[in-house]
Design a protein around this motif. Structure first.
Motif, mmCIF file in Angstrom:
data_model
loop_
_atom_site.group_PDB
_atom_site.id
_atom_site.type_symbol
_atom_site.label_atom_id
_atom_site.label_comp_id
_atom_site.label_asym_id
_atom_site.label_seq_id
_atom_site.Cartn_x
_atom_site.Cartn_y
_atom_site.Cartn_z
ATOM 1 N N SER A 44 70.869 -39.821 0.405
ATOM 2 C CA SER A 44 69.922 -39.597 -0.683
ATOM 3 C C SER A 44 69.613 -38.111 -0.842
ATOM 4 O O SER A 44 69.525 -37.597 -1.968
ATOM 5 C CB SER A 44 68.633 -40.381 -0.417
ATOM 6 O OG SER A 44 67.689 -40.174 -1.442
ATOM 7 N N ARG A 94 71.141 -46.260 10.796
ATOM 8 C CA ARG A 94 71.320 -46.614 9.387
ATOM 9 C C ARG A 94 70.339 -45.880 8.466
ATOM 10 O O ARG A 94 70.761 -45.299 7.455
ATOM 11 C CB ARG A 94 71.201 -48.127 9.218
ATOM 12 C CG ARG A 94 71.618 -48.632 7.827
ATOM 13 C CD ARG A 94 71.648 -50.140 7.773
ATOM 14 N NE ARG A 94 72.560 -50.675 8.788
ATOM 15 C CZ ARG A 94 72.152 -51.383 9.855
ATOM 16 N NH1 ARG A 94 70.870 -51.625 10.035
ATOM 17 N NH2 ARG A 94 73.031 -51.831 10.722
ATOM 18 N N GLU A 100 71.347 -43.248 5.470
ATOM 19 C CA GLU A 100 70.908 -43.496 4.098
ATOM 20 C C GLU A 100 70.068 -42.340 3.581
ATOM 21 O O GLU A 100 70.188 -41.928 2.412
ATOM 22 C CB GLU A 100 70.127 -44.805 4.038
ATOM 23 C CG GLU A 100 70.993 -46.035 4.276
ATOM 24 C CD GLU A 100 70.176 -47.308 4.404
ATOM 25 O OE1 GLU A 100 68.926 -47.216 4.469
ATOM 26 O OE2 GLU A 100 70.789 -48.407 4.453
#
Length: 288
Positions: A143, A135, A139
């Motif tokens: 970004s 995860r 993420e």
């Protein structure tokens, strides 16, 4: 050093040393100079070929966003047209995926394949144990992509280094000014790579027919996800050898170039097995 027209694009290629050929394929964000610390040490025993992947360093950009498949064809062109014989191919990170694609297309082009932590993370997607460690990587990549989309290349490179690839503080402590400058310059090409949704989920089934020696290496201090990925690929390629770089993380060719070169030279010349603490290190792998 020279520019060579290969696979329809101009690639910067550099050759040094003498002996059986070793091709060093750099990871995304970097260029051939990422191997500068180890290439001269390997050249003591081998002909060393480094090159800038398309869209990196001094090589040309492709007319449309390139894919890992294009990179694999470029590697096969280097092996066929620059070397003209099977070669030992050494990779770091994403270049391992490129070499795997090339190996499944033309296994006869390889004398051996040496890979450090290829990030086939999407192959772990169905593993419930991998979910919590996947995860933050996903993420982080999201970004990084947002920053690349708006042209914040330095910020994207820093975040990729610290939060996705090398570990906390790597941008400041592990990467010198030249490496940081190369990452910023090559950032737009990484955005092209992020637009390939299948890039981290390569099907390894065809690799079962690969008969050249394979070496999988991992950093002893690499995070748990890297170890899970290492073990997953190792299970798919049961005849592969393995080596653990004690005290290293994702870039042992930079942090311990003498040992990295020693491992490359030993594997390429058949002086194997290397002394290793792999079993003990696996027991104490980060996060285990």
């Amino acid at each position: 050093m020279t520019m060579v027209r290969l696979n329809g694009i101009d690639l910067f290629v550099e050759t040094a040393g003498a002996g059986s050929p070793v091709v060093l394929v750099h990871a995304s964000w970097f260029d051939h100079a990422d191997w500068n610390l180890v290439a001269p040490l390997i050249a003591h025993e081998h002909t060393v070929v480094t090159y800038d992947r398309r869209g990196h360093g001094q090589s040309a950009d492709s007319s449309s966003p390139g894919t890992y498949g294009d990179d694999a064809d470029d590697l096969l062109a280097v092996l066929a047209d620059v070397i003209g014989a099977p070669a030992h191919v050494v990779t770091h990170s994403s270049s391992g995926i490129i070499a795997l694609i090339a190996a499944m297309r033309r296994q006869d082009a390889f004398a051996s394949l040496n890979m450090h932590e290829p990030p086939l993370f999407d192959r772990l997607a169905g593993d419930p144990e991998a979910g919590p460690v996947l995860r933050p990587i996903r993420e982080g990549l999201a970004s990084v992509r947002e920053k690349l989309d708006r042209g914040a290349f330095e910020s994207a490179a820093r975040e990729f280094s610290n939060d996705v690839s090398f570990g906390p503080g790597a941008w400041e402590s592990e990467l010198g000014p030249d490496s940081r400058a190369r990452m910023i310059a090559n950032a737009p090409t990484f955005l092209d790579e992020l637009r390939q949704p299948e890039r981290l989920s390569l099907d390894l089934t065809a690799l079962s027919r690969f008969r050249a020696p394979i070496l999988l290496t991992v950093g002893g201090d690499s995070p748990r996800l890297r170890w899970m990925m290492h073990d997953h690929i190792r299970a798919a390629v049961p005849l592969a050898k393995e080596y653990v770089f004690a005290g290293a993380r994702h870039a042992p060719h930079r942090t311990d170039p003498k040992m990295f070169a020693r491992v490359v030279n030993a594997f390429a010349t058949g002086r194997w097995p290397m002394p290793t603490k792999a079993a003990a290190l696996k027991t104490a792998a980060p996060g285990s």
